[in-house]
Design an enzyme around this catalytic site. Structure first.
Site, PDB file in Angstrom:
ATOM      1  N   GLY A  47     -12.718   6.396  -2.877  1.00 19.14           N
ATOM      2  CA  GLY A  47     -11.548   7.451  -2.415  1.00 19.14           C
ATOM      3  C   GLY A  47     -10.392   6.893  -2.946  1.00 19.14           C
ATOM      4  O   GLY A  47     -10.300   5.836  -3.363  1.00 19.14           O
ATOM      5  N   GLN A  52      -0.952   6.321  -3.731  1.00 15.59           N
ATOM      6  CA  GLN A  52      -1.581   5.236  -4.259  1.00 15.59           C
ATOM      7  C   GLN A  52      -1.295   5.247  -5.667  1.00 15.59           C
ATOM      8  O   GLN A  52      -1.223   4.082  -6.485  1.00 15.59           O
ATOM      9  CB  GLN A  52      -3.136   4.914  -4.167  1.00 15.59           C
ATOM     10  CG  GLN A  52      -3.430   4.534  -2.505  1.00 15.59           C
ATOM     11  CD  GLN A  52      -4.982   4.361  -2.444  1.00 15.59           C
ATOM     12  OE1 GLN A  52      -5.787   5.404  -2.376  1.00 15.59           O
ATOM     13  NE2 GLN A  52      -5.205   3.309  -2.496  1.00 15.59           N
ATOM     14  N   CYS A 100      -9.343  -1.682   0.134  1.00 10.13           N
ATOM     15  CA  CYS A 100      -8.240  -0.764  -0.199  1.00 10.13           C
ATOM     16  C   CYS A 100      -7.869  -1.089  -1.538  1.00 10.13           C
ATOM     17  O   CYS A 100      -7.593  -2.332  -1.965  1.00 10.13           O
ATOM     18  CB  CYS A 100      -7.144  -0.810   0.719  1.00 10.13           C
ATOM     19  SG  CYS A 100      -5.833   0.547   0.103  1.00 10.13           S
ATOM     20  N   LEU A 101      -7.886   0.024  -2.274  1.00 10.76           N
ATOM     21  CA  LEU A 101      -7.275  -0.411  -3.705  1.00 10.76           C
ATOM     22  C   LEU A 101      -5.865  -0.735  -3.793  1.00 10.76           C
ATOM     23  O   LEU A 101      -5.119  -1.436  -4.874  1.00 10.76           O
ATOM     24  CB  LEU A 101      -7.363   0.755  -4.557  1.00 10.76           C
ATOM     25  CG  LEU A 101      -8.890   1.418  -4.691  1.00 10.76           C
ATOM     26  CD1 LEU A 101      -8.733   2.807  -5.485  1.00 10.76           C
ATOM     27  CD2 LEU A 101      -9.799   0.365  -5.316  1.00 10.76           C
ATOM     28  N   HIS A 142      -9.627   7.238   6.142  1.00  8.96           N
ATOM     29  CA  HIS A 142      -8.718   6.113   5.279  1.00  8.96           C
ATOM     30  C   HIS A 142      -7.860   6.727   4.504  1.00  8.96           C
ATOM     31  O   HIS A 142      -6.533   6.434   4.203  1.00  8.96           O
ATOM     32  CB  HIS A 142      -9.857   5.034   4.435  1.00  8.96           C
ATOM     33  CG  HIS A 142      -9.035   4.212   3.855  1.00  8.96           C
ATOM     34  ND1 HIS A 142      -9.229   2.784   4.097  1.00  8.96           N
ATOM     35  CD2 HIS A 142      -8.401   4.360   2.516  1.00  8.96           C
ATOM     36  CE1 HIS A 142      -8.640   2.105   3.111  1.00  8.96           C
ATOM     37  NE2 HIS A 142      -7.982   2.980   2.225  1.00  8.96           N
ATOM     38  N   GLU A 143      -8.056   7.848   3.716  1.00 13.78           N
ATOM     39  CA  GLU A 143      -7.407   8.578   2.791  1.00 13.78           C
ATOM     40  C   GLU A 143      -6.351   9.168   3.435  1.00 13.78           C
ATOM     41  O   GLU A 143      -5.203   9.125   2.974  1.00 13.78           O
ATOM     42  CB  GLU A 143      -8.284   9.238   1.950  1.00 13.78           C
ATOM     43  CG  GLU A 143      -9.395   8.714   0.765  1.00 13.78           C
ATOM     44  CD  GLU A 143      -8.924   7.426   0.326  1.00 13.78           C
ATOM     45  OE1 GLU A 143      -9.862   6.369   0.193  1.00 13.78           O
ATOM     46  OE2 GLU A 143      -7.709   7.155  -0.148  1.00 13.78           O
ATOM     47  N   HIS A 146      -3.378   7.211   4.281  1.00 16.48           N
ATOM     48  CA  HIS A 146      -2.626   6.991   3.175  1.00 16.48           C
ATOM     49  C   HIS A 146      -1.376   7.904   3.252  1.00 16.48           C
ATOM     50  O   HIS A 146      -0.522   7.812   2.821  1.00 16.48           O
ATOM     51  CB  HIS A 146      -3.435   6.839   1.945  1.00 16.48           C
ATOM     52  CG  HIS A 146      -3.738   5.572   1.558  1.00 16.48           C
ATOM     53  ND1 HIS A 146      -3.257   4.485   1.499  1.00 16.48           N
ATOM     54  CD2 HIS A 146      -5.096   5.171   1.196  1.00 16.48           C
ATOM     55  CE1 HIS A 146      -4.060   3.418   1.076  1.00 16.48           C
ATOM     56  NE2 HIS A 146      -5.138   3.674   1.183  1.00 16.48           N
TER      57      HIS A 146
END
Ligand SMILES: O=C(O)C[C@@H](Cc1ccccc1)[C@H](O)SCc1ccccc1
Ligand SMILES: [Zn+2]
Length: 157
Positions: A47, A52, A100-101, A142-143, A146
């Site tokens: 994702g 991000q 997480c990226l 999660h997204e 963000h």
């Protein structure tokens, strides 16, 4: 498509609420979606959210696939959701490992709703409402966090 730089924890953009997309058909939005997808795939993510890649817009891509931590995760075509809104989520939650990226080398168990209903626009501008459960529901939560400037360590109990 281009690979975009991924904001790391500490960047202010990751702590801010993103803005709704007004014109889904704008070429810049379509290019951004393609670039987010390329960036996501190159980073082996499941994702990614526009903040991000330093863009304060409410766009996420959900791309579940089986992976070491979730071997039975569904393999799905990457799906772009514009202006996603979780309009219902189950009270029953379950704990699962997240990464997480934007928070490298961190993995922690996070409680998330097991099921949810999300309303969003497709990249073609179509209004959709869909139900998700399990790992895909986890990615969506999660997204969407963000988009509201929330990183998963803030969800760890
Ligand atoms: O940074 C991101 O938003 C992408 C995360 C998405 C994710 C959310 C919840 C649970 C797992 C991942 C990246 O995909 S982190 C890399 C990853 C991939 C598969 C499983 C776990 C972590
Ligand atoms: Zn993340």
């Amino acid at each position: 498509s281009r690979l975009l730089p991924i904001a790391q924890q500490g960047e202010i953009i990751l702590q801010q609420a993103a803005h709704a997309v007004v014109d889904v058909h704008a070429p810049a939005i379509q290019t951004l979606i393609d670039d987010m997808l390329a960036t996501l795939l190159a980073a082996n993510g499941v994702g990614i959210a526009a903040p991000q890649v330093f863009v304060p817009l409410r766009i996420i891509i959900v791309a579940s696939r089986p992976n070491p931590r979730y071997p039975d995760a569904p393999l799905m075509q990457p799906l772009a959701m514009l202006n996603p809104e979780i309009c219902w989520q189950s009270t029953d939650t379950y704990s699962g490992w997240e990464g997480c990226l934007s928070v490298p080398d961190a993995r922690a168990p996070v409680n998330r709703a097991n099921r949810l209903q999300v309303r969003y626009l497709t990249r073609e501008g179509e209004r959709m409402e869909a139900d998700y459960a399990g790992f895909v529901a986890r990615i969506i939560q999660h997204e969407c966090d963000h988009l509201d400037g929330i990183l998963f360590p803030e969800r760890v109990e």
